[in-house]
Design an enzyme around this catalytic site. Sequence first.
Site, mmCIF file in Angstrom:
data_model
loop_
_atom_site.group_PDB
_atom_site.id
_atom_site.type_symbol
_atom_site.label_atom_id
_atom_site.label_comp_id
_atom_site.label_asym_id
_atom_site.label_seq_id
_atom_site.Cartn_x
_atom_site.Cartn_y
_atom_site.Cartn_z
ATOM 1 N N CYS A 1 0.826 -1.208 0.000
ATOM 2 C CA CYS A 1 0.000 0.000 0.000
ATOM 3 C C CYS A 1 0.861 1.259 0.000
ATOM 4 O O CYS A 1 1.081 1.886 1.036
ATOM 5 C CB CYS A 1 -0.968 0.034 1.174
ATOM 6 S SG CYS A 1 -2.198 1.341 0.989
ATOM 7 N N CYS B 1 -5.766 2.249 -4.443
ATOM 8 C CA CYS B 1 -5.283 2.883 -3.221
ATOM 9 C C CYS B 1 -6.224 4.022 -2.859
ATOM 10 O O CYS B 1 -6.163 5.096 -3.475
ATOM 11 C CB CYS B 1 -3.863 3.404 -3.430
ATOM 12 S SG CYS B 1 -3.133 4.081 -1.928
#
Length: 423
Positions: free
Chosen positions: A170, A350
């Site tokens: 991430c 994201c």
Amino acid sequence: MPALLSPATCTHHQVLIVGAGAAGIATASSLISRDPSLDVALIDPAEVHYYQPGWTMVGAGVFDAPSTAHTMASTIPRGVRWLQARVTGFDPVSRHVVLEGERTISYEQLVVCPGLKLDWAAIDGLEDTLGRNGVTSNYRYDLAPYTWELVQNLKQGRALFCQPPMPIKCAGAPQKALYLSCDHWLRHGRLGAIKASFYNAGGVLFGVPDYVPALMKYIEKYDVDLHFSQRLVAVDGPNKRATFVRTLPDGSSERHTEPFDMLHVVPPQVAPDFIRNSPLADSNGWVDVDPHSLRHRAYANVHALGDVANTTNAKTAAAARKQAPVVANNVLVALGRRTGLARYDGYGSCPLTVERGKIVLAEFTYGGKLAPSFPTWLLDGRQPTRLAWLLKARVLPPLYWQGMLKGREWLARPAPLATEGAQ
């Protein structure tokens, strides 16, 4: 409840999955949903399964930490056998996985998805001060609540946020901690007395340029000191000093030390040791797979997905959600139970939480090509929206627990593997 097996009594499986994180459980569920008669076993020593995308929200006081944790026994799907053991090596030629204690289990098809290793020890002094002295990280379940404690209690001073070299899981998470913290301080009239700085080891704010303008508006709104090509190398917690190495344009480097009152750290990330030292790894230690079929380049009965694969997509749960059906399909093809390979296009997502209540929803495939899930009139991911926040806060957690981990492939049905890029 899954059948919890002793490795001593379990010696062979049609499909053996190493790792019961998001990728492993989603793949197991997708396999069983396609063919309930399949003999599938998962190997993982952990007692708890975590919804890691929620930890940024824990660090901002939006989620409670316990809501992101379920027992492993309750998470593994029915029909899948669970071997609570630790893998130490692989012998892909003889089709064996080696467990701690030198026991081996053979397989017809192997799926490798143990995630990655957070290398806290790579930063001098960090392990000695994590969770104390104002040093925290949303990358650990037990530390995310400490992040929120620090954010609430800080009244003035310097807050440093760091991002290590890629690849990391991430890639937006280091920024999410920055934005949500600054938003809280702004709302409580403290941002003028608190100075936030972002130290990024890379050279750009975000790897997909289309999303950078919206993010830069928040950097300016929160008056963040933005530093590129700077890597955290040491932390002196008691004295609240952080040391960085700055890479200069000519390739040389220099060290400098900065004081802090709060330090949010993201550690360097590497493949697990038992992967890096195995025949499955490429020269950088990641499992070497074709980027579209996710099949190993050297061993046709081995697939890999999730953070451990050497694909160039963003390492996110959203990527694993798209990869799992592809791997499930292609494993069944390899077993002769299905025809037609499936293709992974590099999708990753994201949700960049730029403030409490708004998100820039970045979605993209290989090469940074935009891949929005919704029409722009409904949700333009390049702009901060309330709808994207509701998606992150209200929709994605149940979608994870009751959709992805249950083999329900909503918006994740695999596409056929075209000739281009296939192996």
